[in-house]
Design an enzyme around this catalytic site. Structure first.
Site, PDB file in Angstrom:
ATOM      1  N   ASP A  93      39.687  54.966  48.141  1.00 20.37           N
ATOM      2  CA  ASP A  93      41.075  54.483  48.176  1.00 20.37           C
ATOM      3  C   ASP A  93      41.422  53.489  47.082  1.00 20.37           C
ATOM      4  O   ASP A  93      42.311  52.659  47.267  1.00 20.37           O
ATOM      5  CB  ASP A  93      41.319  53.846  49.551  1.00 20.37           C
ATOM      6  N   GLU A 115      34.791  60.582  50.746  1.00 19.18           N
ATOM      7  CA  GLU A 115      35.320  59.640  51.751  1.00 19.18           C
ATOM      8  C   GLU A 115      36.807  59.914  51.985  1.00 19.18           C
ATOM      9  O   GLU A 115      37.660  59.039  51.840  1.00 19.18           O
ATOM     10  CB  GLU A 115      35.084  58.176  51.374  1.00 19.18           C
ATOM     11  N   GLU A 129      45.525  50.370  49.601  1.00 18.42           N
ATOM     12  CA  GLU A 129      44.504  51.404  49.809  1.00 18.42           C
ATOM     13  C   GLU A 129      44.974  52.587  50.649  1.00 18.42           C
ATOM     14  O   GLU A 129      44.620  53.734  50.370  1.00 18.42           O
ATOM     15  CB  GLU A 129      43.237  50.791  50.437  1.00 18.42           C
ATOM     16  N   HIS A 215      38.213  39.835  50.907  1.00 18.61           N
ATOM     17  CA  HIS A 215      38.928  40.035  49.642  1.00 18.61           C
ATOM     18  C   HIS A 215      40.181  40.873  49.771  1.00 18.61           C
ATOM     19  O   HIS A 215      40.831  41.154  48.778  1.00 18.61           O
ATOM     20  CB  HIS A 215      38.008  40.713  48.628  1.00 18.61           C
ATOM     21  N   ARG A 217      43.758  42.318  49.900  1.00 22.12           N
ATOM     22  CA  ARG A 217      45.013  41.841  49.321  1.00 22.12           C
ATOM     23  C   ARG A 217      45.991  41.345  50.397  1.00 22.12           C
ATOM     24  O   ARG A 217      46.683  40.353  50.201  1.00 22.12           O
ATOM     25  CB  ARG A 217      45.635  43.014  48.550  1.00 22.12           C
ATOM     26  N   HIS A 248      34.203  36.610  46.626  1.00 15.29           N
ATOM     27  CA  HIS A 248      34.746  37.627  45.708  1.00 15.29           C
ATOM     28  C   HIS A 248      35.351  36.931  44.490  1.00 15.29           C
ATOM     29  O   HIS A 248      35.889  35.828  44.590  1.00 15.29           O
ATOM     30  CB  HIS A 248      35.825  38.403  46.460  1.00 15.29           C
TER      31      HIS A 248
HETATM   32  C1  LIG Z   1      40.385  49.460  52.903  1.00 20.43           C
HETATM   33  C2  LIG Z   1      38.923  49.648  52.685  1.00 20.43           C
HETATM   34  O1  LIG Z   1      38.168  49.385  53.559  1.00 20.43           O
HETATM   35  N1  LIG Z   1      38.530  50.061  51.477  1.00 20.43           N
HETATM   36  C3  LIG Z   1      37.154  50.308  51.101  1.00 20.43           C
HETATM   37  C4  LIG Z   1      37.053  49.711  49.718  1.00 20.43           C
HETATM   38  O2  LIG Z   1      35.970  48.877  49.618  1.00 20.43           O
HETATM   39  P1  LIG Z   1      35.349  47.658  50.456  1.00 20.43           P
HETATM   40  O3  LIG Z   1      36.345  46.991  51.291  1.00 20.43           O
HETATM   41  O4  LIG Z   1      34.175  48.212  51.159  1.00 20.43           O
HETATM   42  O5  LIG Z   1      34.908  46.686  49.243  1.00 20.43           O
HETATM   43  P2  LIG Z   1      33.893  45.509  49.096  1.00 20.43           P
HETATM   44  O6  LIG Z   1      33.871  44.701  50.344  1.00 20.43           O
HETATM   45  O7  LIG Z   1      34.206  44.846  47.800  1.00 20.43           O
HETATM   46  O8  LIG Z   1      32.492  46.189  48.879  1.00 20.43           O
HETATM   47  C5  LIG Z   1      31.649  46.512  49.920  1.00 20.43           C
HETATM   48  C6  LIG Z   1      30.297  46.901  49.371  1.00 20.43           C
HETATM   49  O9  LIG Z   1      29.808  45.870  48.510  1.00 20.43           O
HETATM   50  C7  LIG Z   1      28.546  45.389  48.978  1.00 20.43           C
HETATM   51  N2  LIG Z   1      28.490  43.953  48.646  1.00 20.43           N
HETATM   52  C8  LIG Z   1      29.313  43.047  49.273  1.00 20.43           C
HETATM   53  C9  LIG Z   1      29.263  41.694  48.937  1.00 20.43           C
HETATM   54  C10 LIG Z   1      28.366  41.266  47.927  1.00 20.43           C
HETATM   55  O10 LIG Z   1      28.282  40.063  47.577  1.00 20.43           O
HETATM   56  N3  LIG Z   1      27.574  42.195  47.326  1.00 20.43           N
HETATM   57  C11 LIG Z   1      27.622  43.536  47.651  1.00 20.43           C
HETATM   58  O11 LIG Z   1      26.886  44.335  47.080  1.00 20.43           O
HETATM   59  C12 LIG Z   1      28.512  45.745  50.446  1.00 20.43           C
HETATM   60  O12 LIG Z   1      27.216  45.958  50.896  1.00 20.43           O
HETATM   61  C13 LIG Z   1      29.328  47.040  50.510  1.00 20.43           C
HETATM   62  O13 LIG Z   1      28.569  48.191  50.244  1.00 20.43           O
HETATM   63  O14 LIG Z   1      36.937  50.672  48.666  1.00 20.43           O
HETATM   64  C14 LIG Z   1      36.055  51.714  48.835  1.00 20.43           C
HETATM   65  C15 LIG Z   1      36.016  52.552  47.578  1.00 20.43           C
HETATM   66  O15 LIG Z   1      36.834  53.662  47.534  1.00 20.43           O
HETATM   67  C16 LIG Z   1      36.350  52.508  50.062  1.00 20.43           C
HETATM   68  O16 LIG Z   1      35.142  53.046  50.520  1.00 20.43           O
HETATM   69  C17 LIG Z   1      36.857  51.732  51.161  1.00 20.43           C
HETATM   70  O17 LIG Z   1      37.416  52.430  52.214  1.00 20.43           O
END
Ligand SMILES: CC(=O)N[C@@H]1[C@@H](OP(=O)(O)OP(=O)(O)OC[C@H]2O[C@@H](n3ccc(=O)[nH]c3=O)[C@H](O)[C@@H]2O)O[C@H](CO)[C@@H](O)[C@@H]1O
Length: 374
Positions: A93, A115, A129, A215, A217, A248
């Site tokens: 997304d 996904e 998203e 993080h 928005r 973040h």
């Molecule tokens: C709305 C929503 O839910 N959207 C998601 C969004 O992503 P998100 O919300 O999951 O994003 P973050 O939280 O940034 O990342 C998470 C990942 O980062 C790792 N992590 C975390 C902190 C750190 O210090 N070091 C790390 O390594 C952690 O283990 C995990 O795997 O986009 C994706 C792409 O399309 C979609 O899948 C997705 O739906």
């Protein structure tokens, strides 16, 4: 061709990249990164040892959604013109995925959506998203849905069943790969421990700590103020518990978090961690407090209770199973839910059950099977 630009996409597309690369007789695999998030994307590429073939490097200071969308759209026009891929795979997304899917549509390149089908059915939450994934879904030729729930969402939108495959989420493939590598190597574990020791001034192996990330928005502004006030209240109320927060890099997050939470002995604000130490820390954590999507998928498979600082989630599976709970970006609800888990062992136990609603680690193999028949 795989295209992605942010940390979570890179984590979830890395196993697919390797799985495709492992079939050189069947697929020529080209990786294009937009670098929508430069630093956090590069952290992941390094962990997995991936060198992109094309790097649009389009992150600019102060860029907004208009800038990113336009830059990806025109950037991908040139990439498609030059490389003429037979298919392009995008993830989830992000703005990179939306604009690449649009570019694929304009250029006549079939789009595979990894996904696919996650929905809150509210275009404003999460923003942008939900819009990004709905529009990507309109354009996609292949929909790789992680669960039966996401498959049903797509069927409800009259996407033909033949274009949808339930594959599991590739994040579980990534998680299992990283955990397997850690488990198999005592030297790597020692290195990870040293790395974490250098950042945390308490014994994270034995003491209770919350792992926090935020993080989204839609939480910028009042949401983050409430989150920080809740953490402050909890840190003062539970001086023996630690609060570990890899912050973040977005300035809208750094600003309030650094100014409101500095100076508390048991709150540890650290830089975003590489994926491997993050997963290792997740494995040792007591409770997870997050607005992240990926962490809602990873933590249940490690048996960690997750409190999600959002009002809606596109991942109802673990909520229904009782291991993830929605608490909003609301000071009172965050404090009362964390307190309940810290104070009441039965509540804690009922949420701390390992289960895997999001996959079995074989999502990439299923995606490749579908692409083979193309
Ligand atoms: C709305 C929503 O839910 N959207 C998601 C969004 O992503 P998100 O919300 O999951 O994003 P973050 O939280 O940034 O990342 C998470 C990942 O980062 C790792 N992590 C975390 C902190 C750190 O210090 N070091 C790390 O390594 C952690 O283990 C995990 O795997 O986009 C994706 C792409 O399309 C979609 O899948 C997705 O739906």
């Amino acid at each position: 061709m795989l295209v992605f630009g942010t940390r979570p996409e890179a984590i979830k597309m890395a196993p697919l990249y390797f799985a495709l690369k492992n079939c050189p007789d069947e697929f020529e695999t080209v990786l294009c990164v937009t670098a929508q998030h430069r630093q956090m994307l590069d952290q992941v590429l390094k962990v997995f040892g991936i060198v992109p073939d094309i790097d649009l490097n389009l992150m600019k200071p102060g860029q907004d959604l208009f800038d990113v969308t336009a830059a990806v759209l025109t950037g991908m026009r040139s990439v498609f013109n030059e490389h003429q891929p037979d298919a392009v795979l995008v993830h989830g997304d992000t703005t990179t995925s939306l604009a690449t899917a649009m570019a694929g549509f304009y250029a006549g390149v079939p789009v595979g959506h990894v996904e696919a089908g996650l929905r809150t059915h509210d275009l404003t939450a999460p923003f942008p998203e939900e819009f990004n994934r709905q529009v990507t879904g309109k354009v996609a030729r292949w929909h790789f849905a992680p669960t039966a729930v996401s498959q049903q969402n797509l069927l409800d939108e009259r996407i033909p069943a033949a274009q949808i495959s339930v594959t599991g989420n590739t994040v579980i493939d990534a998680l299992m790969w990283v955990l397997g590598r850690i488990d198999a190597d005592a030297g790597r574990r020692a290195e990870l421990s040293n790395f974490i020791d250098a950042r945390l001034p308490f014994d994270w192996r034995s003491e209770r700590f919350l792992l926090i990330t935020g993080h989204r928005r839609e939480n910028f502004g009042d949401g983050f103020l409430q989150i920080c006030e809740a953490l402050k209240e909890l840190a003062r109320g539970y001086p023996e518990v630690h609060f570990v927060y890899p912050v973040h890099l977005n300035p809208n997050v750094q600003g309030p978090v650094n100014s409101l939470l500095e100076g508390l002995n048991n709150v540890h604000l650290i830089d975003p961690l590489d994926y491997e130490p993050f997963v290792y820390l997740l494995k040792h954590s007591h409770i997870v407090l997050t607005d992240s999507g990926g962490i809602q998928e990873e933590a249940p498979s490690l048996g960690k209770p997750v409190l999600v600082m959002r009002d809606v989630t596109e991942r109802p599976e673990a909520v229904d199973a009782g291991t993830v709970r929605l608490v909003g970006a609301d000071r009172g609800r965050i404090v009362s839910n964390v307190a309940e888990l810290l104070d009441n062992e039965d509540s804690y136990k009922s949420m701390a059950r390992a289960h895997n609603p999001y996959g079995d680690g074989k999502a990439c193999a299923r995606i490749i099977d579908v692409l083979r028949s193309f």
